[in-house]
Write a protein that holds these residues in place. Structure first.
Motif, PDB file in Angstrom:
ATOM      1  N   ASN A 188     117.977   0.776  23.700  1.00 30.37           N
ATOM      2  CA  ASN A 188     118.646   1.045  22.435  1.00 30.37           C
ATOM      3  C   ASN A 188     118.859  -0.233  21.621  1.00 30.37           C
ATOM      4  N   HIS A 189     118.747  -1.415  22.253  1.00 23.51           N
ATOM      5  CA  HIS A 189     118.869  -2.674  21.516  1.00 23.51           C
ATOM      6  C   HIS A 189     117.516  -3.241  21.107  1.00 23.51           C
ATOM      7  N   ASP A 190     116.471  -2.872  21.804  1.00 23.32           N
ATOM      8  CA  ASP A 190     115.145  -3.432  21.484  1.00 23.32           C
ATOM      9  C   ASP A 190     114.103  -2.326  21.311  1.00 23.32           C
ATOM     10  N   MET A 191     114.523  -1.264  20.624  1.00 22.41           N
ATOM     11  CA  MET A 191     113.637  -0.116  20.430  1.00 22.41           C
ATOM     12  C   MET A 191     112.510  -0.411  19.442  1.00 22.41           C
ATOM     13  N   TRP A 192     112.636  -1.508  18.682  1.00 25.26           N
ATOM     14  CA  TRP A 192     111.625  -1.809  17.672  1.00 25.26           C
ATOM     15  C   TRP A 192     110.568  -2.769  18.218  1.00 25.26           C
ATOM     16  N   MET A 193     110.104  -2.486  19.422  1.00 23.30           N
ATOM     17  CA  MET A 193     108.924  -3.162  19.956  1.00 23.30           C
ATOM     18  C   MET A 193     107.691  -2.410  19.471  1.00 23.30           C
ATOM     19  N   PHE A 194     106.703  -3.150  19.024  1.00 22.95           N
ATOM     20  CA  PHE A 194     105.469  -2.523  18.566  1.00 22.95           C
ATOM     21  C   PHE A 194     104.286  -3.034  19.399  1.00 22.95           C
ATOM     22  N   ASP A 195     103.507  -3.986  18.877  1.00 21.67           N
ATOM     23  CA  ASP A 195     102.323  -4.399  19.640  1.00 21.67           C
ATOM     24  C   ASP A 195     102.317  -5.875  20.032  1.00 21.67           C
ATOM     25  N   TYR A 196     103.333  -6.631  19.647  1.00 18.43           N
ATOM     26  CA  TYR A 196     103.339  -8.071  19.927  1.00 18.43           C
ATOM     27  C   TYR A 196     103.297  -8.366  21.430  1.00 18.43           C
ATOM     28  N   LEU A 197     104.176  -7.724  22.195  1.00 16.00           N
ATOM     29  CA  LEU A 197     104.237  -7.994  23.635  1.00 16.00           C
ATOM     30  C   LEU A 197     103.007  -7.453  24.357  1.00 16.00           C
ATOM     31  N   HIS A 198     102.429  -6.407  23.811  1.00 11.65           N
ATOM     32  CA  HIS A 198     101.173  -5.915  24.386  1.00 11.65           C
ATOM     33  C   HIS A 198     100.055  -6.929  24.162  1.00 11.65           C
ATOM     34  N   LYS A 199      99.965  -7.461  22.947  1.00 11.27           N
ATOM     35  CA  LYS A 199      98.896  -8.412  22.643  1.00 11.27           C
ATOM     36  C   LYS A 199      99.072  -9.728  23.390  1.00 11.27           C
ATOM     37  N   GLU A 200     100.303 -10.245  23.432  1.00 13.23           N
ATOM     38  CA  GLU A 200     100.540 -11.565  24.003  1.00 13.23           C
ATOM     39  C   GLU A 200     100.661 -11.547  25.527  1.00 13.23           C
ATOM     40  N   LEU A 201     101.200 -10.467  26.091  1.00 14.59           N
ATOM     41  CA  LEU A 201     101.469 -10.412  27.529  1.00 14.59           C
ATOM     42  C   LEU A 201     100.640  -9.367  28.259  1.00 14.59           C
ATOM     43  N   ASN A 202      99.834  -8.622  27.501  1.00 19.19           N
ATOM     44  CA  ASN A 202      99.111  -7.486  28.072  1.00 19.19           C
ATOM     45  C   ASN A 202     100.075  -6.492  28.718  1.00 19.19           C
ATOM     46  N   ALA A 203     101.267  -6.378  28.142  1.00 19.33           N
ATOM     47  CA  ALA A 203     102.289  -5.483  28.671  1.00 19.33           C
ATOM     48  C   ALA A 203     102.087  -4.068  28.147  1.00 19.33           C
ATOM     49  N   THR A 204     102.409  -3.105  28.971  1.00 20.64           N
ATOM     50  CA  THR A 204     102.442  -1.707  28.552  1.00 20.64           C
ATOM     51  C   THR A 204     103.830  -1.420  27.993  1.00 20.64           C
ATOM     52  N   LEU A 219     121.511   8.839  15.581  1.00 14.84           N
ATOM     53  CA  LEU A 219     121.110   7.506  15.131  1.00 14.84           C
ATOM     54  C   LEU A 219     119.777   7.084  15.746  1.00 14.84           C
ATOM     55  N   LYS A 220     119.572   7.439  17.013  1.00 13.53           N
ATOM     56  CA  LYS A 220     118.329   7.068  17.679  1.00 13.53           C
ATOM     57  C   LYS A 220     117.132   7.698  16.978  1.00 13.53           C
ATOM     58  N   LYS A 221     117.252   8.950  16.600  1.00 15.82           N
ATOM     59  CA  LYS A 221     116.168   9.613  15.878  1.00 15.82           C
ATOM     60  C   LYS A 221     115.890   8.913  14.551  1.00 15.82           C
ATOM     61  N   PHE A 222     116.965   8.481  13.891  1.00 12.28           N
ATOM     62  CA  PHE A 222     116.814   7.807  12.604  1.00 12.28           C
ATOM     63  C   PHE A 222     116.132   6.450  12.786  1.00 12.28           C
ATOM     64  N   PHE A 223     116.640   5.637  13.739  1.00 12.80           N
ATOM     65  CA  PHE A 223     116.095   4.297  13.931  1.00 12.80           C
ATOM     66  C   PHE A 223     114.690   4.309  14.515  1.00 12.80           C
ATOM     67  N   ARG A 224     114.346   5.376  15.231  1.00 16.78           N
ATOM     68  CA  ARG A 224     112.992   5.472  15.782  1.00 16.78           C
ATOM     69  C   ARG A 224     111.987   6.010  14.765  1.00 16.78           C
ATOM     70  N   SER A 225     112.458   6.467  13.624  1.00 21.34           N
ATOM     71  CA  SER A 225     111.555   7.082  12.646  1.00 21.34           C
ATOM     72  C   SER A 225     110.682   6.016  11.991  1.00 21.34           C
ATOM     73  N   PRO A 226     109.412   6.291  11.789  1.00 28.01           N
ATOM     74  CA  PRO A 226     108.524   5.334  11.107  1.00 28.01           C
ATOM     75  C   PRO A 226     109.027   4.954   9.722  1.00 28.01           C
ATOM     76  N   PHE A 227     109.674   5.876   9.033  1.00 28.80           N
ATOM     77  CA  PHE A 227     110.174   5.583   7.694  1.00 28.80           C
ATOM     78  C   PHE A 227     111.282   4.538   7.739  1.00 28.80           C
ATOM     79  N   CYS A 228     112.214   4.676   8.687  1.00 30.78           N
ATOM     80  CA  CYS A 228     113.286   3.699   8.842  1.00 30.78           C
ATOM     81  C   CYS A 228     112.711   2.329   9.195  1.00 30.78           C
TER      82      CYS A 228
END
Length: 250
Positions: A88-104, A137-146
Motif C-alpha cells: 500500500n506504500h509502494d503500489m506505484w511500481m511499474f517497470d523500473y525494477l523489472h528492467k534494472e533487477l530483472n524482478a517480477t 482509496l486503493k481502487k482509486f490509487f491503482r487506477s491508470p487515470f490517477c
C-alpha cells in the motif's frame, strides 16, 4: 547455483522513514541479511512496502536506496530470482525494477507451489472484513487515470507531497501493533474464508507489522512476516516444504 534451493520471504522494510539516518541503518541491516542468505537462496520474495513511498515517473525514481538496489542487482545477476509485491506504500511500481533487477512485479496475490506445498502470498492490504475507506482509496490509487494525473506533477512537488504523507503513517510514528486475537485479526479471518473454498498449506502476508505464525487447521498455517523497524523477521521455505519464521540477528 546448485544447492540454492530455499525461498525467502520478507516485507515492510519501509525504507525512507522515520529519518534518513534511521532508514540508512535499516538498509545496511537488510543488505547484511541478503548477504547472509545468498549461499542457499533460490528466490527472494519481497512482499510489499519495501519503500515507504515509491513512484516511478517515466524518467525519474525516488532518490536513495542505492545499497539495497545494488545488492539486489548483484543477487539477480548471480541467478537468484527476485519477486516484488506492490504494497500500500509502494503500489506505484511499474517497470523500473523489472528492467534494472530483472524482478517480477506482483500486483495482488500469487499462488506458489514449492516443496509439495501450496502457498498463497499477498501483501495483505485490502483483504478481509472492514476497512472500506482504504479499499475504496486503493481502487482509486491503482487506477491508470490517477497514476496518469500524478505523473503530470513535477517530481520535486509530487515526491515532496508523498514524503510528507508517508511521515504521518503508523510505522513512521513508531506505532507498535498489538495482536487482536484470531477472531479479530482480519488476515486470519480472510485466510479461514479462503480455506473453505480451496486448500493452501501456507498463507504468507506482510502489512500487519506483527510476526505471527498461527495454525489455522491441521494442515494449514497463517504466517505474517512482521516488519524491519522493530522485529527484523522473515520466513524461509526449504525444498521439502518446511516453512519457518525467523529473526535476523546480524
Amino acid at each position: 547455483m546448485q544447492g540454492n534451493k530455499k525461498i525467502y520471504f520478507a516485507s515492510d522494510f519501509h525504507l525512507g522513514v522515520p529519518t534518513y539516518q534511521k532508514s540508512r541503518e535499516r538498509e545496511d541491516r537488510i543488505v547484511r541479511w541478503l548477504d547472509s542468505i545468498r549461499h542457499d537462496a533460490h528466490a527472494i520474495y519481497l512482499v510489499g512496502d519495501i519503500f515507504d513511498f515509491w513512484f516511478e515517473y517515466s524518467s525519474v525514481v525516488p532518490r536513495g536506496y542505492v545499497r539495497l538496489l545494488g545488492k539486489l542487482a548483484e543477487l539477480s545477476d548471480s541467478g537468484i530470482k527476485l519477486i516484488f509485491f506492490k504494497g500500500n506504500h509502494d503500489m506505484w511500481m511499474f517497470d523500473y525494477l523489472h528492467k534494472e533487477l530483472n524482478a517480477t512485479i506482483i500486483s495482488n496475490e500469487l499462488i506458489l507451489e514449492y516443496g509439495g506445498k501450496r502457498i498463497y502470498v499477498h501483501h495483505g492490504d485490502g483483504l478481509g472484513p472492514g476497512d472500506g475507506k482504504y479499499k475504496l482509496l486503493k481502487k482509486f490509487f491503482r487506477s491508470p487515470f490517477c497514476q496518469w494525473l500524478f505523473a503530470r506533477i513535477h517530481p520535486n512537488l509530487g515526491i515532496g507531497i508523498a514524503d510528507k504523507w508517508s511521515r504521518n503513517s503508523r510505522i513512521a510514528n513508531d506505532q507498535k501493533e498489538e495482536f487482536l486475537g484470531e477472531e479479530k485479526e482480519w488476515l486470519v479471518v480472510f485466510s479461514k474464508e479462503v480455506l473453505q473454498k480451496e486448500h493452501f498449506d501456507y498463507f504468507i502476508f506482510g502489512h500487519r507489522h506483527l510476526p505471527l505464525d498461527i495454525k489455522l487447521t491441521e494442515n494449514s498455517r497463517y504466517v505474517n512476516l512482521g516488519e524491519w523497524i522493530h522485529f527484523n523477521t522473515y520466513a524461509v521455505l526449504d525444498e521439502f516444504g518446511a516453512l519457518e519464521l525467523k529473526t535476523f540477528e546480524g
